[in-house]
Design an enzyme around this catalytic site. Structure first.
Site, PDB file in Angstrom:
ATOM      1  N   GLY A 286       0.758  -1.609   0.335  1.00 44.47           N
ATOM      2  CA  GLY A 286       0.178  -0.071   0.615  1.00 44.47           C
ATOM      3  C   GLY A 286       0.730   1.653  -0.144  1.00 44.47           C
ATOM      4  O   GLY A 286       2.101   1.256  -0.285  1.00 44.47           O
TER       5      GLY A 286
ATOM      6  N   SER B 167      -0.095   4.363   4.200  1.00 41.52           N
ATOM      7  CA  SER B 167      -1.531   3.791   3.811  1.00 41.52           C
ATOM      8  C   SER B 167      -2.041   2.948   5.763  1.00 41.52           C
ATOM      9  O   SER B 167      -3.839   2.841   6.022  1.00 41.52           O
ATOM     10  CB  SER B 167      -1.658   2.715   3.407  1.00 41.52           C
ATOM     11  OG  SER B 167      -0.491   1.813   3.443  1.00 41.52           O
ATOM     12  N   GLY B 168      -0.730   2.998   6.445  1.00 37.94           N
ATOM     13  CA  GLY B 168      -1.303   1.829   7.579  1.00 37.94           C
ATOM     14  C   GLY B 168      -0.167   0.636   7.240  1.00 37.94           C
ATOM     15  O   GLY B 168       0.091   0.129   9.071  1.00 37.94           O
TER      16      GLY B 168
ATOM     17  N   SER C 243       5.603  -2.033  -2.269  1.00 42.74           N
ATOM     18  CA  SER C 243       5.489  -2.790  -2.699  1.00 42.74           C
ATOM     19  C   SER C 243       4.939  -2.051  -4.143  1.00 42.74           C
ATOM     20  O   SER C 243       3.724  -2.970  -4.444  1.00 42.74           O
ATOM     21  CB  SER C 243       5.589  -4.235  -2.881  1.00 42.74           C
ATOM     22  OG  SER C 243       4.548  -3.903  -1.633  1.00 42.74           O
TER      23      SER C 243
END
Lengths: 204, 204
Positions: free
Chosen positions: B36, B40-41, B110
């Site tokens: 992500g 985004s966490g 990624s």
């Protein structure tokens, strides 16, 4: 290189500490770094050690020179530069396994002293146990389990350690096991005793 | 590259099988691959997951994009080629951890689908759980926990995912957790339930 190439990166502290990870397993993580000539018995000793640790309920994992070259390091050959990078990466992976609380056993020729010193320094003092798997070249060549010495003598393998590339024996390994004159089981016993005495694993 | 560059290497079968390793821990090894945008966490969810697994006595380890870049991948930058090599190496290390019986959690942007598909293929079917940590770019930029979006907008960081480099969202992730509208704890619950349902870890 000691500083990361990329900027704007921050070291994240994990919310679970290494000590906490080790607590649920009942043993410590560390690297048992086997070094020695091809045919000296590194893989045999590594596999015996893994088995013995498993029988004691200790989590261990063998990082094998041959195996790693099929994956992480499949882009590397056997030139001095590639050998150095091969060992550097393995040393970093070994450090991750130690941090994860796993007794990781590496079975690489790792012929250069400078390379071994570098991977030792990746980890905190006491996490890295260098074991010199000592064996006479004559004896290794007699065993020649993979037929590599024969090929090297025939000139089919360039830069073969002990024949056409150097092996620099350790000066200050934590342990030396001489497999010329003792069985793999005797070498295993020496390593297990060390791990017990230093409290990496519980004594039995 | 699919074949190793070096010849004369033999795959050594470990004397302890993965199933035997898993048996002494009471859970399976697998890779939980979080992907992500920055902000985004991923790291928050990864750390919560590690903590929750540890509380259940499950061995886990977070491979963190930022942390790995200080060690194994410190020779790599953020060009497309280096990003691909970064992910390739992590995928190989993740596979080793899975084989060692550890639930490994990776927290990397990624951004390229092809790279994620490659690391998925390194492992056998079912070992690799792709989790899309979905979050609106606006929200990520508002959070900007490391101040990176601000720098990227100012042109101080080249090739920044979402701003000046692409993010290719997964088509077929095993799980999607939308952190725009839910707390990290809710994302954690979704992942834990999946791991339980698929019997990677014991249900509690």
């Amino acid at each position: 290189m000691t500083e990361p190439k990329s900027k704007n990166i921050v070291w994240h502290q994990s919310t679970v500490t290494r000590a906490e990870r080790e607590a649920i397993s009942g043993h410590r993580g560390c690297t048992v770094w086997l070094t020695g000539l091809s045919g000296s018995g590194k893989s045999t000793v590594a596999n015996l050690l893994e088995k013995a640790l498993w029988e004691r309920g200790v989590r261990s994992y063998v990082l094998d020179g041959d195996n790693v070259r099929h994956g992480l390091n499949k882009d590397l050959g056997f030139s001095p530069k590639d050998r150095t990078e091969n060992i550097r990466r393995i040393g970093e992976v070994a450090a991750l396994f130690t941090d994860a609380g796993v007794v990781n056993v590496t079975a690489f020729i790792s012929p250069y002293r400078a390379d071994r010193d570098l991977v030792r320094k990746v980890q905190a003092e006491g996490n890295f146990i260098e074991v010199y798997v000592k064996c006479d070249l004559d004896e290794c060549e007699k065993r020649d389990p993979k037929g590599l010495y024969k090929k090297a003598r025939a000139g089919e393998i360039p830069e073969f350690t002990g024949i056409s590339a150097p092996y620099e024996a350790p000066d200050n390994a934590e342990l030396v096991v001489d497999t010329t004159g003792q069985t793999p089981e005797q070498s295993l016993a020496v390593i297990l005793r060390y791990l017990e005495t230093k409290a990496y694993i519980p004594a039995v």
